[in-house]
Scaffold this motif. Structure first.
Motif, PDB file in Angstrom:
ATOM      1  N   HIS A  15     -12.005  -7.115   8.335  1.00 47.19           N
ATOM      2  CA  HIS A  15     -11.937  -5.946   8.881  1.00 47.19           C
ATOM      3  C   HIS A  15     -10.232  -5.767   9.389  1.00 47.19           C
ATOM      4  O   HIS A  15      -9.878  -4.773   9.254  1.00 47.19           O
ATOM      5  N   VAL A  16     -10.260  -6.777  10.136  1.00 41.45           N
ATOM      6  CA  VAL A  16      -8.856  -6.657  10.691  1.00 41.45           C
ATOM      7  C   VAL A  16      -7.863  -6.714   9.944  1.00 41.45           C
ATOM      8  O   VAL A  16      -6.664  -5.955   9.922  1.00 41.45           O
ATOM      9  N   ALA A  17      -7.839  -7.538   8.928  1.00 35.24           N
ATOM     10  CA  ALA A  17      -6.685  -7.733   8.034  1.00 35.24           C
ATOM     11  C   ALA A  17      -6.570  -6.382   7.010  1.00 35.24           C
ATOM     12  O   ALA A  17      -5.522  -5.731   6.953  1.00 35.24           O
ATOM     13  N   ALA A  18      -7.460  -5.554   6.709  1.00 33.56           N
ATOM     14  CA  ALA A  18      -7.606  -4.471   6.237  1.00 33.56           C
ATOM     15  C   ALA A  18      -6.953  -3.269   7.076  1.00 33.56           C
ATOM     16  O   ALA A  18      -6.059  -2.512   6.673  1.00 33.56           O
ATOM     17  N   THR A  45     -17.076   0.192   7.207  1.00 31.01           N
ATOM     18  CA  THR A  45     -16.668  -0.903   6.128  1.00 31.01           C
ATOM     19  C   THR A  45     -15.379  -1.388   6.209  1.00 31.01           C
ATOM     20  O   THR A  45     -14.588  -0.769   6.990  1.00 31.01           O
ATOM     21  N   THR A  46     -15.194  -2.024   5.359  1.00 32.79           N
ATOM     22  CA  THR A  46     -13.673  -2.630   5.442  1.00 32.79           C
ATOM     23  C   THR A  46     -12.866  -1.645   4.787  1.00 32.79           C
ATOM     24  O   THR A  46     -11.699  -1.212   5.455  1.00 32.79           O
ATOM     25  N   LYS A  47     -13.271  -0.656   3.986  1.00 38.58           N
ATOM     26  CA  LYS A  47     -12.533   0.500   3.514  1.00 38.58           C
ATOM     27  C   LYS A  47     -12.333   1.374   4.856  1.00 38.58           C
ATOM     28  O   LYS A  47     -11.313   1.968   5.017  1.00 38.58           O
ATOM     29  N   ASP A  48     -13.310   1.638   5.689  1.00 39.46           N
ATOM     30  CA  ASP A  48     -13.201   2.462   6.922  1.00 39.46           C
ATOM     31  C   ASP A  48     -12.243   1.844   7.741  1.00 39.46           C
ATOM     32  O   ASP A  48     -11.000   2.602   8.062  1.00 39.46           O
ATOM     33  N   TRP A  49     -11.995   0.680   7.764  1.00 43.94           N
ATOM     34  CA  TRP A  49     -10.921  -0.020   8.694  1.00 43.94           C
ATOM     35  C   TRP A  49      -9.761   0.188   8.141  1.00 43.94           C
ATOM     36  O   TRP A  49      -8.490   0.491   8.638  1.00 43.94           O
ATOM     37  N   ALA A  50      -9.499   0.202   6.830  1.00 43.08           N
ATOM     38  CA  ALA A  50      -8.158   0.295   6.024  1.00 43.08           C
ATOM     39  C   ALA A  50      -7.835   1.829   6.223  1.00 43.08           C
ATOM     40  O   ALA A  50      -6.542   1.912   6.295  1.00 43.08           O
ATOM     41  N   ILE A  51      -8.511   2.566   6.461  1.00 48.69           N
ATOM     42  CA  ILE A  51      -8.360   4.202   6.599  1.00 48.69           C
ATOM     43  C   ILE A  51      -7.458   4.396   7.787  1.00 48.69           C
ATOM     44  O   ILE A  51      -6.850   5.315   8.074  1.00 48.69           O
ATOM     45  N   MET A  52      -7.981   3.356   8.726  1.00 44.76           N
ATOM     46  CA  MET A  52      -7.418   3.717  10.104  1.00 44.76           C
ATOM     47  C   MET A  52      -5.979   2.890  10.101  1.00 44.76           C
ATOM     48  O   MET A  52      -5.277   3.221  11.152  1.00 44.76           O
ATOM     49  N   GLN A  53      -5.499   2.475   9.119  1.00 41.39           N
ATOM     50  CA  GLN A  53      -3.991   2.024   9.152  1.00 41.39           C
ATOM     51  C   GLN A  53      -3.154   3.292   9.328  1.00 41.39           C
ATOM     52  O   GLN A  53      -3.140   4.396   8.593  1.00 41.39           O
ATOM     53  N   PRO A  54      -2.278   3.097  10.442  1.00 40.91           N
ATOM     54  CA  PRO A  54      -1.590   4.524  10.623  1.00 40.91           C
ATOM     55  C   PRO A  54      -0.364   4.811   9.429  1.00 40.91           C
ATOM     56  O   PRO A  54       0.123   6.021   9.560  1.00 40.91           O
ATOM     57  N   ASN A  55       0.180   3.661   8.877  1.00 37.24           N
ATOM     58  CA  ASN A  55       1.209   3.750   7.961  1.00 37.24           C
ATOM     59  C   ASN A  55       0.686   4.280   6.681  1.00 37.24           C
ATOM     60  O   ASN A  55      -0.313   3.480   6.032  1.00 37.24           O
ATOM     61  N   PRO A  56       0.907   5.682   6.206  1.00 38.35           N
ATOM     62  CA  PRO A  56       0.454   6.102   4.925  1.00 38.35           C
ATOM     63  C   PRO A  56       0.624   5.165   3.581  1.00 38.35           C
ATOM     64  O   PRO A  56      -0.250   4.954   2.712  1.00 38.35           O
ATOM     65  N   LYS A  57       1.724   4.412   3.611  1.00 37.42           N
ATOM     66  CA  LYS A  57       1.945   3.422   2.550  1.00 37.42           C
ATOM     67  C   LYS A  57       1.199   2.315   2.409  1.00 37.42           C
ATOM     68  O   LYS A  57       0.297   1.898   1.345  1.00 37.42           O
ATOM     69  N   LYS A  58       1.055   1.681   3.508  1.00 38.99           N
ATOM     70  CA  LYS A  58       0.301   0.711   3.709  1.00 38.99           C
ATOM     71  C   LYS A  58      -1.315   0.927   3.395  1.00 38.99           C
ATOM     72  O   LYS A  58      -1.940   0.363   2.753  1.00 38.99           O
ATOM     73  N   ARG A  59      -1.680   2.153   3.931  1.00 36.23           N
ATOM     74  CA  ARG A  59      -3.205   2.568   3.998  1.00 36.23           C
ATOM     75  C   ARG A  59      -3.396   2.874   2.602  1.00 36.23           C
ATOM     76  O   ARG A  59      -4.416   2.336   1.916  1.00 36.23           O
ATOM     77  N   LEU A  60      -2.617   3.762   1.583  1.00 39.37           N
ATOM     78  CA  LEU A  60      -2.918   3.721   0.269  1.00 39.37           C
ATOM     79  C   LEU A  60      -2.963   2.679  -0.478  1.00 39.37           C
ATOM     80  O   LEU A  60      -3.790   2.408  -1.341  1.00 39.37           O
ATOM     81  N   LYS A  61      -2.046   1.685  -0.307  1.00 39.36           N
ATOM     82  CA  LYS A  61      -2.112   0.471  -1.017  1.00 39.36           C
ATOM     83  C   LYS A  61      -3.429  -0.438  -0.757  1.00 39.36           C
ATOM     84  O   LYS A  61      -4.074  -1.201  -1.619  1.00 39.36           O
ATOM     85  N   MET A  62      -3.659  -0.516   0.650  1.00 32.66           N
ATOM     86  CA  MET A  62      -5.043  -1.363   0.951  1.00 32.66           C
ATOM     87  C   MET A  62      -5.965  -0.661   0.335  1.00 32.66           C
ATOM     88  O   MET A  62      -7.104  -1.296  -0.362  1.00 32.66           O
ATOM     89  N   ILE A  63      -6.359   0.626   0.490  1.00 31.66           N
ATOM     90  CA  ILE A  63      -7.396   1.341  -0.146  1.00 31.66           C
ATOM     91  C   ILE A  63      -7.455   1.141  -1.796  1.00 31.66           C
ATOM     92  O   ILE A  63      -8.369   0.781  -2.436  1.00 31.66           O
ATOM     93  N   GLU A  64      -6.233   1.089  -2.445  1.00 32.98           N
ATOM     94  CA  GLU A  64      -6.191   0.754  -3.892  1.00 32.98           C
ATOM     95  C   GLU A  64      -6.493  -0.457  -4.191  1.00 32.98           C
ATOM     96  O   GLU A  64      -7.327  -0.827  -5.115  1.00 32.98           O
ATOM     97  N   PHE A  65      -6.278  -1.557  -3.210  1.00 32.72           N
ATOM     98  CA  PHE A  65      -6.483  -3.016  -3.457  1.00 32.72           C
ATOM     99  C   PHE A  65      -8.019  -3.061  -3.179  1.00 32.72           C
ATOM    100  O   PHE A  65      -8.452  -3.808  -4.161  1.00 32.72           O
TER     101      PHE A  65
END
Length: 92
Positions: A15-18, A45-65
């Protein structure tokens, strides 16, 4: 099992990595049996944690991954839903 340990909030290292947006760290955790299926105490979920990433580019890359990883897991498990239902109908 370090990778499945949870914090007081139920968060795992995965979760924290996401949330961090660091694909390299998440990939290494998954290589060493990190589990994307675990939820925290609030049901996130892990995806929910990724969505909380404030940087839009990092968030999108993580969700795609995460989506690619989920699809890979489904197709590589040998239990593709379409194949299972098709073979079951032939076995009746």
């Amino acid at each position: 099992m370090f990778l499945r340990r949870k914090s007081d909030t139920g968060a795992t290292p995965v979760h924290v990595a996401a949330l961090s947006g660091n694909l390299n760290i998440l990939s290494k955790l998954l290589t060493h049996n990190g589990d994307l299926r675990l939820h925290d105490k609030d049901g996130r979920t892990t995806k929910d944690w990724a969505i909380m990433q404030p940087n839009p580019k990092k968030r999108l890359k993580m969700i795609e991954f995460l989506e690619k990883t989920r699809l890979f897991a489904l197709t590589r498990s040998g239990h593709d839903f379409r194949d299972t239902t098709h073979s079951e109908s032939h076995n009746r």
